[in-house]
Enzyme design. Sequence first.
Site, mmCIF file in Angstrom:
data_model
loop_
_atom_site.group_PDB
_atom_site.id
_atom_site.type_symbol
_atom_site.label_atom_id
_atom_site.label_comp_id
_atom_site.label_asym_id
_atom_site.label_seq_id
_atom_site.Cartn_x
_atom_site.Cartn_y
_atom_site.Cartn_z
ATOM 1 N N GLU A 6 0.840 -1.199 0.000
ATOM 2 C CA GLU A 6 0.000 0.000 0.000
ATOM 3 C C GLU A 6 0.881 1.257 0.000
ATOM 4 O OE1 GLU A 6 -2.233 -0.749 3.557
ATOM 5 O OE2 GLU A 6 -3.013 -2.618 2.735
ATOM 6 N N GLU A 64 -4.502 -6.587 3.030
ATOM 7 C CA GLU A 64 -3.279 -7.290 3.398
ATOM 8 C C GLU A 64 -3.353 -8.766 3.017
ATOM 9 O OE1 GLU A 64 -4.954 -5.184 5.310
ATOM 10 O OE2 GLU A 64 -3.548 -3.512 5.483
ATOM 11 N N GLN A 93 1.892 -2.122 5.769
ATOM 12 C CA GLN A 93 2.179 -0.742 6.178
ATOM 13 C C GLN A 93 2.502 -0.586 7.668
ATOM 14 O OE1 GLN A 93 -0.772 2.690 5.455
ATOM 15 N NE2 GLN A 93 0.554 2.634 3.675
ATOM 16 N N PHE A 94 1.790 -1.315 8.505
ATOM 17 C CA PHE A 94 2.089 -1.391 9.942
ATOM 18 C C PHE A 94 1.890 -2.858 10.351
ATOM 19 C CE2 PHE A 94 1.094 3.071 9.579
ATOM 20 C CZ PHE A 94 1.927 3.682 10.508
ATOM 21 N N ALA A 95 2.755 -3.363 11.243
ATOM 22 C CA ALA A 95 2.592 -4.749 11.704
ATOM 23 C C ALA A 95 1.208 -4.956 12.319
ATOM 24 C CB ALA A 95 3.680 -5.094 12.713
ATOM 25 N N ASP A 96 0.655 -3.878 12.849
ATOM 26 C CA ASP A 96 -0.687 -3.940 13.436
ATOM 27 C C ASP A 96 -1.741 -4.317 12.395
ATOM 28 O OD1 ASP A 96 -0.102 -1.866 16.042
ATOM 29 O OD2 ASP A 96 1.125 -1.638 14.280
ATOM 30 N N TYR A 97 -1.413 -4.148 11.107
ATOM 31 C CA TYR A 97 -2.384 -4.428 10.037
ATOM 32 C C TYR A 97 -2.098 -5.743 9.320
ATOM 33 C CZ TYR A 97 -3.645 0.434 10.858
ATOM 34 O OH TYR A 97 -4.045 1.614 11.448
ATOM 35 N N ILE A 98 -1.278 -6.577 9.937
ATOM 36 C CA ILE A 98 -0.874 -7.817 9.257
ATOM 37 C C ILE A 98 -1.930 -8.924 9.413
ATOM 38 C CG2 ILE A 98 0.396 -8.980 11.141
ATOM 39 C CD1 ILE A 98 2.671 -9.442 9.042
ATOM 40 N N PRO A 137 -5.176 -9.388 8.765
ATOM 41 C CA PRO A 137 -5.991 -9.897 7.649
ATOM 42 C C PRO A 137 -5.217 -10.872 6.756
ATOM 43 C CG PRO A 137 -6.310 -7.542 7.894
ATOM 44 C CD PRO A 137 -5.164 -7.923 8.800
ATOM 45 N N HIS A 159 -0.854 1.229 15.925
ATOM 46 C CA HIS A 159 0.376 1.576 15.204
ATOM 47 C C HIS A 159 1.610 1.299 16.066
ATOM 48 C CE1 HIS A 159 -2.806 4.070 13.361
ATOM 49 N NE2 HIS A 159 -2.131 3.922 12.246
#
Lengths: 339, 409
Positions: free
Chosen positions: A29, A60, A82-87, A89, A129
Amino acid sequence: MTIMNMVQALNSAMDVMLARDSSVVVLGEDVGYFGGVFRVTDALQKKYGAHRVLDTPIAEGGIVGAAIGMGVNGLRPVAEIQFADYIYPAYDQIVSELARLRYRSAAAFTAPLTIRTPCGGGIRGGQTHSQSPEGVFAHVSGIKTVMPSNPYDAKGLLIAAIEDDDPVIFFEPKRLYNGPFDGDPERPAQAWTNHPMAEVPEGYYRLEIGKAAVARAGGAVTMVTYGTMVHVCIAAAEAEGIDAEVIDIRSMMPLDIDTIAQSVEKTGRCLIAHEATRFAGFGAELSASIQEHCFWSLEAPIARVAGWDTPYPHAFEWHYFPGKQRVRRSLRQLMQIEG
Amino acid sequence: MSEPKLHVPAVPARPGETPDFSYVNLAPAGAVMKPDPRVPVAETVALAESLIRVLDEQGKACGPWNPKLSPDRLIVGLREMLLTRVFDDRMQRTQRQGRITFYIRSYGEEAVSVAAAAALARSDMLFPSYRNQGLFIARGVSLVELMCQLLSNTRDMCKGRQLPVMYHAAEENIFSLSGNLATQFPQAVGWSMAAAIKGESRIAAAWIGEGSTAAADFHHALTFAKVYKAPVILNVVNNQWAISTFQGYAGGEQRSFAARGPGVGIAGLRVDGNDYLAVYAATQWAAERARCGEGATLIELVTYRAGAHSTSDDPTRYRPREEFAEWPLGDPAERLKQHLIQLGAWSESQHAALLAELEETVATAWKQAMAYGTLSEGPKLDPKLMFSDVYKNMPEHLRLQCEQMEREA
């Protein structure tokens, strides 16, 4: 040699690999035209074209799923989350697919993916984040997990990850992108400029994934850590005037237990530090392994300093972050125990 | 035979280039027919590709979608839009001054939230994204309460745990915001399924950006909504930009986002999101459809993200500065103002007086909120709050960690 911060070193690693190997592609992204929200992929699309540096939809699971397909079909994708927090999915694609593809197909199919993702706190990012989910992935058989703590290691390890035929999740402590951080938020931000590990070759080089580094040599106690906490541990040891050996493991899997065990057998004391939550965190694996290898050398119980077992809170960031004071206190206590 | 080639969506204009919105499929105000809300899904196919508009270029309301609201109601709508904008501008400045750590404005897309809130019942449940502060404002959540969340101060509804703008308002039936994208879409569907299971007439409405339609949760939501004919309104706010990627990267080329609705088997409407009256009418239509058991509607609200993605973003790096001035659907507040003036119910001087009053309202609220502390000054939240609400009852290991933190403080 050039002085690079971590962002530039990571960018250089991808630049080198895109130039060397036409099968390398970068996707994620905002990574293309914009160059990534942390600028890590800056100018790569301009240099290598929109077919090799791809902006992707915000999905993701789609990024990792598509990257697996590309990997199966001969490419060597470097995917950015973009952030490990969004991994999360992508968790199913990583855990059920990527990690087991070689195993389930008896090596008929493999996908040499690198998944880069910024992790960790210290930037007032709140719970979405700031997370450090390396332990969640280190627990999964079939993937390697890497986390560098300085520009030189970042570039050498990222090149190694891209060249690795096994999938690698490459965690980038975002607090270290622009400078080392000793865990004291009151001090002005430091730049990488004067740090010895910011001297980075411009061309190709690689470091072996699975080799720990002795970030500070010492004889009184072994501090086992990685990522941002490497700098916090060094600062804590120096503030306490303790002759600590600080080991930067650099990768969770493979784990260089030999380097760690050698040090603990020498010092007889061990403190483990990470930003991630403590309960069932990677420190638990470290502690168990060290105990198995070094039980007869230990003069005190192994100490652990970690994030509290709560989500990462916005307002209480510096109460939550296992900073210098907490490491110093734990170190003092550990040194006071009679061997 | 030509070789297959990877298609890369072509961005209409980059910095230094002339803005180009020729890709936006427009329709004149009043041109789109308005069917009965009970029509079969197939009859919404054309509505999902066209553009429902009520206000024309001169600010006149026309066509079958005109909700025929009273001027008094419209003035309330204008006030809520402007209050959202004044609030946003002030909060953005406080972020620049270092009082708050982060902010997201909804500049240019205020109608999307404010008009929808007006068309729904107060008992309906709203599942916002982080650019729907207008829902909170339209439902009457106090500015001081919102500001205290932004400040993570002693009156913070989230007790210091959340990034600024991640509000909630249980009393006003607005769900807790997540930083993770699209997660609220299937949750809204489930909430509305529960209402149907319990035999209530309440419905749910959710909002995501067009960029988030790429997320699996968008597709989960549509499928569940279709399967159970869930009484829910699923709004896609197509503001053209997802940080640096334009709507083509979410799949907006050739096909509208609203068309995903009939594609899956739920109604779809494509609406001028900067037209207060059109947003109101479309929401009202979808709410009626949901309440009479005909299921969900996917509404695409065509608008423009006039500001940056957030205070961490700089859009001049990836799009022309002049884009908003060239945006064919204009500014939602300006358009409603023009309509009210055209009706003879509003004047420039009333408008100026309203803006001054709203500036004052926001300034007063800010002073009050600051009195409850900021991250760096004044009274502070007790850090022990970090450990509560992880579980209903605090487990032993957390109790010990909390004690340790206090002991070592």
